[in-house]
Design a protein around this motif. Structure first.
Motif, PDB file in Angstrom:
ATOM      1  N   TYR A  53      74.017  19.624  24.644  1.00  0.00           N
ATOM      2  CA  TYR A  53      73.980  20.750  25.940  1.00  0.00           C
ATOM      3  C   TYR A  53      73.906  21.687  26.313  1.00  0.00           C
ATOM      4  O   TYR A  53      75.022  22.029  25.952  1.00  0.00           O
ATOM      5  CB  TYR A  53      74.237  19.601  26.935  1.00  0.00           C
ATOM      6  CG  TYR A  53      73.619  18.304  27.466  1.00  0.00           C
ATOM      7  CD1 TYR A  53      72.541  18.082  27.661  1.00  0.00           C
ATOM      8  CD2 TYR A  53      74.643  17.205  26.632  1.00  0.00           C
ATOM      9  CE1 TYR A  53      71.984  16.476  27.608  1.00  0.00           C
ATOM     10  CE2 TYR A  53      74.859  16.015  26.739  1.00  0.00           C
ATOM     11  CZ  TYR A  53      73.005  15.257  27.566  1.00  0.00           C
ATOM     12  OH  TYR A  53      72.693  13.858  27.396  1.00  0.00           O
ATOM     13  N   GLY A  54      73.069  22.985  26.878  1.00  0.00           N
ATOM     14  CA  GLY A  54      73.587  24.410  26.736  1.00  0.00           C
ATOM     15  C   GLY A  54      73.547  24.764  25.214  1.00  0.00           C
ATOM     16  O   GLY A  54      72.652  24.523  23.849  1.00  0.00           O
ATOM     17  N   SER A  55      74.931  25.322  25.260  1.00  0.00           N
ATOM     18  CA  SER A  55      75.521  25.993  24.022  1.00  0.00           C
ATOM     19  C   SER A  55      76.390  25.305  23.561  1.00  0.00           C
ATOM     20  O   SER A  55      77.255  24.951  22.423  1.00  0.00           O
ATOM     21  CB  SER A  55      76.633  27.003  24.399  1.00  0.00           C
ATOM     22  OG  SER A  55      77.308  27.091  25.551  1.00  0.00           O
ATOM     23  N   ALA A  56      77.052  23.360  24.066  1.00  0.00           N
ATOM     24  CA  ALA A  56      77.403  22.695  23.589  1.00  0.00           C
ATOM     25  C   ALA A  56      77.119  22.049  22.615  1.00  0.00           C
ATOM     26  O   ALA A  56      76.098  20.755  22.715  1.00  0.00           O
ATOM     27  CB  ALA A  56      78.069  22.383  24.925  1.00  0.00           C
ATOM     28  N   PHE A  57      77.587  22.176  21.270  1.00  0.00           N
ATOM     29  CA  PHE A  57      76.511  21.825  20.207  1.00  0.00           C
ATOM     30  C   PHE A  57      77.637  19.871  20.124  1.00  0.00           C
ATOM     31  O   PHE A  57      78.767  19.128  20.865  1.00  0.00           O
ATOM     32  CB  PHE A  57      77.466  22.234  18.873  1.00  0.00           C
ATOM     33  CG  PHE A  57      77.009  21.241  17.732  1.00  0.00           C
ATOM     34  CD1 PHE A  57      75.552  21.320  17.565  1.00  0.00           C
ATOM     35  CD2 PHE A  57      77.821  19.971  16.932  1.00  0.00           C
ATOM     36  CE1 PHE A  57      74.860  20.962  16.328  1.00  0.00           C
ATOM     37  CE2 PHE A  57      76.939  19.691  15.311  1.00  0.00           C
ATOM     38  CZ  PHE A  57      76.191  20.128  15.103  1.00  0.00           C
ATOM     39  N   ASP A  58      76.300  18.733  20.363  1.00  0.00           N
ATOM     40  CA  ASP A  58      76.803  17.551  19.831  1.00  0.00           C
ATOM     41  C   ASP A  58      75.238  16.747  18.604  1.00  0.00           C
ATOM     42  O   ASP A  58      74.348  16.934  18.301  1.00  0.00           O
ATOM     43  CB  ASP A  58      76.186  16.782  20.997  1.00  0.00           C
ATOM     44  CG  ASP A  58      76.561  15.199  21.215  1.00  0.00           C
ATOM     45  OD1 ASP A  58      76.202  14.820  20.349  1.00  0.00           O
ATOM     46  OD2 ASP A  58      77.286  14.927  22.291  1.00  0.00           O
ATOM     47  N   PHE A  59      76.502  16.838  17.793  1.00  0.00           N
ATOM     48  CA  PHE A  59      75.873  15.952  16.431  1.00  0.00           C
ATOM     49  C   PHE A  59      74.790  14.868  16.922  1.00  0.00           C
ATOM     50  O   PHE A  59      73.238  14.726  16.828  1.00  0.00           O
ATOM     51  CB  PHE A  59      76.665  15.840  15.781  1.00  0.00           C
ATOM     52  CG  PHE A  59      75.641  14.967  13.991  1.00  0.00           C
ATOM     53  CD1 PHE A  59      75.472  16.239  13.342  1.00  0.00           C
ATOM     54  CD2 PHE A  59      75.656  13.501  13.899  1.00  0.00           C
ATOM     55  CE1 PHE A  59      74.975  15.106  12.096  1.00  0.00           C
ATOM     56  CE2 PHE A  59      74.671  13.046  12.606  1.00  0.00           C
ATOM     57  CZ  PHE A  59      74.675  13.916  11.879  1.00  0.00           C
ATOM     58  N   LYS A  60      75.019  13.694  17.627  1.00  0.00           N
ATOM     59  CA  LYS A  60      74.332  12.311  17.991  1.00  0.00           C
ATOM     60  C   LYS A  60      73.350  13.098  18.879  1.00  0.00           C
ATOM     61  O   LYS A  60      71.785  12.467  18.697  1.00  0.00           O
ATOM     62  CB  LYS A  60      75.427  11.831  19.217  1.00  0.00           C
ATOM     63  CG  LYS A  60      76.946  10.963  18.330  1.00  0.00           C
ATOM     64  CD  LYS A  60      77.391   9.898  18.834  1.00  0.00           C
ATOM     65  CE  LYS A  60      78.077   9.450  17.927  1.00  0.00           C
ATOM     66  NZ  LYS A  60      79.067   8.450  19.155  1.00  0.00           N
ATOM     67  N   ILE A  61      73.172  13.837  20.016  1.00  0.00           N
ATOM     68  CA  ILE A  61      72.411  14.265  20.410  1.00  0.00           C
ATOM     69  C   ILE A  61      70.971  14.719  19.733  1.00  0.00           C
ATOM     70  O   ILE A  61      69.715  14.221  19.778  1.00  0.00           O
ATOM     71  CB  ILE A  61      72.750  15.231  21.832  1.00  0.00           C
ATOM     72  CG1 ILE A  61      73.140  13.948  22.588  1.00  0.00           C
ATOM     73  CG2 ILE A  61      71.217  15.924  22.505  1.00  0.00           C
ATOM     74  CD1 ILE A  61      73.564  14.797  23.665  1.00  0.00           C
ATOM     75  N   GLY A  62      71.370  15.459  18.858  1.00  0.00           N
ATOM     76  CA  GLY A  62      70.988  17.132  18.268  1.00  0.00           C
ATOM     77  C   GLY A  62      70.108  15.839  17.446  1.00  0.00           C
ATOM     78  O   GLY A  62      68.883  16.296  16.918  1.00  0.00           O
ATOM     79  N   PHE A  63      70.684  15.127  16.330  1.00  0.00           N
ATOM     80  CA  PHE A  63      69.786  14.365  15.275  1.00  0.00           C
ATOM     81  C   PHE A  63      69.296  13.459  16.289  1.00  0.00           C
ATOM     82  O   PHE A  63      68.061  12.792  15.723  1.00  0.00           O
ATOM     83  CB  PHE A  63      71.548  13.144  15.119  1.00  0.00           C
ATOM     84  CG  PHE A  63      70.218  12.441  13.572  1.00  0.00           C
ATOM     85  CD1 PHE A  63      70.179  13.417  12.386  1.00  0.00           C
ATOM     86  CD2 PHE A  63      70.754  10.827  13.722  1.00  0.00           C
ATOM     87  CE1 PHE A  63      69.897  12.687  11.229  1.00  0.00           C
ATOM     88  CE2 PHE A  63      69.812  10.956  12.808  1.00  0.00           C
ATOM     89  CZ  PHE A  63      69.185  11.280  11.804  1.00  0.00           C
ATOM     90  N   PHE A  64      69.009  13.091  17.135  1.00  0.00           N
ATOM     91  CA  PHE A  64      68.551  11.701  18.010  1.00  0.00           C
ATOM     92  C   PHE A  64      66.879  12.878  18.570  1.00  0.00           C
ATOM     93  O   PHE A  64      65.936  12.151  17.621  1.00  0.00           O
ATOM     94  CB  PHE A  64      69.099  11.251  19.419  1.00  0.00           C
ATOM     95  CG  PHE A  64      67.790  10.563  20.103  1.00  0.00           C
ATOM     96  CD1 PHE A  64      67.773   9.527  19.916  1.00  0.00           C
ATOM     97  CD2 PHE A  64      67.558  10.854  21.470  1.00  0.00           C
ATOM     98  CE1 PHE A  64      66.845   8.960  20.873  1.00  0.00           C
ATOM     99  CE2 PHE A  64      66.274  10.668  22.457  1.00  0.00           C
ATOM    100  CZ  PHE A  64      66.242   9.408  21.815  1.00  0.00           C
TER     101      PHE A  64
END
Length: 261
Positions: A53-64
């Motif tokens: 979300y925005g500049s915050a990295f999130d692997f689960k969201i990114g991989f999805f």
């Protein structure tokens, strides 16, 4: 009697095409690996901005989001290339798809340099192989620029058709995945028409400048209209007539003069 003869000829052509598809459609191991790499790289570029979300990295969201992008890119590439392969087989050619390593690398670099704001679709292009036994009776026995250009153009046409189908579906079912697929395929159709080897546009341009002008203007206009509230059918009709206008204008302003030189 003439109707029956025509019906027999059509059925023979359909049976012949089905046999060609059965025997020659399959991808070679090299093509399959190259296509898989192109899909993975292009999907990563397409989903570059969606790893959180925005500049915050999130692997689960990114991989999805990356997985969804893979599905979109895979479907888009397969529809595009499959139409080219089927058309090629129908006209007595065997099509080979070649990955453009430099194009994929450049797209990847641009994604990192612009933080995903600029994404390019430069997967590769096609090569036609002449199947002598299946070209008997065709005008100009060997491969020519027009045959190559027309075969290549069917991929862009298939991509546009895919856009219209999912745009109409999106009007009935609101889904972000459908919206992404429409956006990706619009960009894919436009990038495929860039006249730089080995992209499709270079084959179409050298096959027929007149046809290239019509198809490019048609694709640009329908890409713009797709984002409006105009229905798919009217967008298609308006884009077709706009393409004719550009086609005629190009002929009057340049093409007929060029042939006199």
């Amino acid at each position: 009697f003439k109707y029956n003869i025509h019906k027999v000829i059509v059925m023979r052509e359909i049976v012949d095409l089905k046999d060609k598809i059965k025997r020659y459609y399959g991808f070679s191991p090299l093509e399959a690996r190259s296509l898989a790499i192109a899909i993975l790289v292009t999907a990563f570029v397409f989903s570059f901005k969606e790893w959180g979300y925005g500049s915050a990295f999130d692997f689960k969201i990114g991989f999805f989001n990356y997985f969804n992008a893979i599905l979109i890119v895979a479907l888009s590439f397969l529809v595009h290339i499959s139409m080219q392969r089927i058309w090629a087989l129908g006209t007595g050619f065997r099509l080979e798809w070649k990955m453009w390593s430099f194009g994929l690398l450049f797209a990847l670099i641009m994604a990192f340099l612009t933080n995903g704001f600029v994404w390019l679709i430069l997967p590769g292009g096609i090569i036609l192989h002449h199947m002598a036994g299946h070209r008997l009776g065709w005008f100009r026995y060997d491969i020519n620029y027009w045959a190559l250009g027309l075969t290549t153009a069917t991929g862009t046409i298939a991509t546009i058709i895919l856009v219209m189908i999912f745009k109409a579906l999106g009007a009935l079912v609101s889904n972000s995945l459908i919206d992404k697929l429409v956006i990706f395929n619009i960009a894919y159709a436009l990038f495929s028409l860039v006249p730089i080897p080995p992209l499709d546009g270079s084959r179409i341009f050298y096959g027929s400048r007149m046809f290239y002008v019509f198809l490019t203007s048609f694709t640009i206009i329908i890409s713009l209209l797709i984002f409006s509230n105009i229905s798919v059918g009217i967008s298609l009709l308006l884009s077709f007539f706009a393409g004719l206008v550009f086609w005629i204008s190009y002929y009057i302003l340049f093409e007929h003069k060029a042939w006199r030189l």
